[in-house]
Design an enzyme around this catalytic site. Structure first.
Site, PDB file in Angstrom:
ATOM      1  N   ARG A  12       0.967  -1.164  -0.171  1.00 32.47           N
ATOM      2  CA  ARG A  12      -0.042  -0.002  -0.063  1.00 32.47           C
ATOM      3  C   ARG A  12       1.005   1.286  -0.014  1.00 32.47           C
ATOM      4  NH1 ARG A  12      -0.466   4.669   2.288  1.00 32.47           N
ATOM      5  NH2 ARG A  12       0.149   3.626   4.239  1.00 32.47           N
ATOM      6  N   ASP A  13       1.579   1.456   1.002  1.00 38.97           N
ATOM      7  CA  ASP A  13       2.419   2.552   1.122  1.00 38.97           C
ATOM      8  C   ASP A  13       3.493   2.533  -0.007  1.00 38.97           C
ATOM      9  OD1 ASP A  13       4.079   4.987   1.900  1.00 38.97           O
ATOM     10  OD2 ASP A  13       3.375   4.699   3.810  1.00 38.97           O
ATOM     11  N   HIS A  16       3.678   4.078  -3.667  1.00 35.18           N
ATOM     12  CA  HIS A  16       3.764   5.277  -4.075  1.00 35.18           C
ATOM     13  C   HIS A  16       5.292   5.264  -4.724  1.00 35.18           C
ATOM     14  CE1 HIS A  16       0.880   7.677  -2.016  1.00 35.18           C
ATOM     15  NE2 HIS A  16       0.994   6.809  -0.936  1.00 35.18           N
ATOM     16  N   SER A 166       3.771  11.047   8.779  1.00 38.08           N
ATOM     17  CA  SER A 166       3.907  11.067   7.054  1.00 38.08           C
ATOM     18  C   SER A 166       5.103  11.604   6.387  1.00 38.08           C
ATOM     19  CB  SER A 166       2.582  11.683   6.510  1.00 38.08           C
ATOM     20  OG  SER A 166       1.527  11.052   7.058  1.00 38.08           O
ATOM     21  N   HIS A 195       3.439   4.721  12.821  1.00 39.62           N
ATOM     22  CA  HIS A 195       3.860   4.596  11.517  1.00 39.62           C
ATOM     23  C   HIS A 195       4.708   5.629  11.159  1.00 39.62           C
ATOM     24  CE1 HIS A 195       2.743   4.245   6.942  1.00 39.62           C
ATOM     25  NE2 HIS A 195       3.035   5.522   7.055  1.00 39.62           N
ATOM     26  N   HIS A 197       8.368   7.334   8.600  1.00 39.67           N
ATOM     27  CA  HIS A 197       9.052   7.147   7.166  1.00 39.67           C
ATOM     28  C   HIS A 197      10.409   7.631   7.531  1.00 39.67           C
ATOM     29  CE1 HIS A 197       6.065   6.851   4.077  1.00 39.67           C
ATOM     30  NE2 HIS A 197       5.314   7.114   4.974  1.00 39.67           N
ATOM     31  N   TYR A 286       4.761  15.832   3.042  1.00 36.53           N
ATOM     32  CA  TYR A 286       4.128  14.825   2.689  1.00 36.53           C
ATOM     33  C   TYR A 286       5.127  13.849   1.904  1.00 36.53           C
ATOM     34  CZ  TYR A 286      -0.106  11.764   2.294  1.00 36.53           C
ATOM     35  OH  TYR A 286      -1.118  10.657   2.258  1.00 36.53           O
TER      36      TYR A 286
END
EC number: 4.1.3.39
Length: 338
Positions: A12-13, A16, A166, A195, A197, A286
């Protein structure tokens, strides 16, 4: 000794990272490998959630229902999960996903807009789904403010609420303060998730800090496959968790093999910390803006770092991808006047 629920977001992520172009054979192979590695849950769908396939966010190679059906069909251990952003995905989309085998959903909003998740969280509960609230761009709200938003999601029926970095902009203290605030504000039976990054190269460290402060659910992905510099690399996190004596239930070597053999070969752009992705974390932007900003940079001849920093200065958030071209044109005009 903490026990952790590891949710993989490669499918899913990770969308991108390859512009939402996973083929069905690839996702089936990856999902099967993750299932055999005994991750608790596998998230599948367009990078921007159900019905995210669009000109603004990027057209997916397949429809969400095709991806979900392919993954759900091969899972024997892990929960099949998906993501929904109110205003993009609908309750109708959620019902369709549940009918295909989705057992859990994250309902995602900006970190100050939890109220828009009410209808979708309640609908998920009515469908007897496990449901988590997902407070994105968490660095843009204070720990106290984020905790109040989390309490709203809890009141709507969320079983868990995530601190969602995010932008990969939070330092370890920032994560610690926010997870601690949620853990103190929510009921004991409501779980906290983390979550993050990897844009500041803190993906693993921040996940570890989150668990230390009471997070139970941890997002991670094979080889860090995700927006920007990616997410917490699941194989690295599992190794660190083993070193710390934490119980996560995953097969470390199986995760290593899947990361190197199945995921890295799919990357048309390396998922790593480099000058562009580092700029995302530095500017607090983002993470999924990366590929859009790189396109604008190539088209208009403006340094992608300047675009990203200006987006951060303007406090642009997820859903404002259309502003990236505007920013590039403004910067180009400024350069031409100079």
């Amino acid at each position: 000794m903490p026990s952790i629920y590891v949710q993989d977001v490669t499918l899913r992520d990770g969308m991108h990272a390859i512009r939402h172009q996973y083929g069905l054979d690839a996702i089936t192979s990856i999902a099967r490998a993750l299932d055999r590695a005994k991750v608790a849950a596998i998230e599948i769908g367009h990078g921007d959630g159900l019905s995210g396939s669009s000109f603004n966010y990027g057209i997916g190679r397949h429809q969400d229902v095709e991806w979900i059906a392919a993954v759900a069909d091969v899972l024997e251990h892990a929960k099949c999960t998906t993501l929904l952003l109110p205003g993009i995905g609908t309750v109708h989309d959620l019902k369709a996903a549940a009918a295909l085998g989705v057992a859990s959903v994250r309902v995602a909003t900006h970190c100050t807009e939890a109220d828009v998740a009410k209808q979708h969280i309640e609908a998920a509960r009515a469908l007897d789904l496990d449901v988590a609230g997902f407070l994105m761009m968490a660095h843009m709200n204070s720990p106290e403010g984020l905790a109040k938003q989390a309490q709203m999601m809890e009141a709507y029926g969320a079983h868990c609420v995530y601190v969602t970095d995010s932008a990969g902009a939070l330092t370890m203290d920032g994560v610690r303060e926010r997870v601690r605030a949620l853990r103190q504000a929510l009921k004991p039976e409501t779980q906290v998730g983390i979550h993050v990054h990897h844009n500041l190269s803190l993906g693993v460290a921040n996940a570890v800090v989150g668990v230390e402060e009471g997070a139970y659910r941890v997002d991670a992905s094979l080889a860090g496959m995700g927006a920007g510099a990616g997410n917490t690399p699941i194989e690295v996190f599992a190794a660190v968790a083993d070193r710390l004596g934490w119980q996560h239930g995953c097969n470390l070597f199986a995760l290593m093999d899947a990361a190197d053999d199945l995921v890295r070969p799919l990357q048309d752009r390396p998922v790593r910390v480099d000058r562009e992705t580092l700029s995302i974390g530095y500017a607090g932007v983002y993470s999924s803006f990366l590929r859009h900003a790189e396109n604008a940079s190539k088209t208009y001849g403006v340094d992608v770092r300047d675009i990203l920093v200006e987006l951060g200065r303007r406090r642009m958030v997820g859903g404002q991808e259309d502003m990236i071209v505007d920013v590039a044109l403004d910067l180009l005009a400024s350069q031409q006047r100079a």
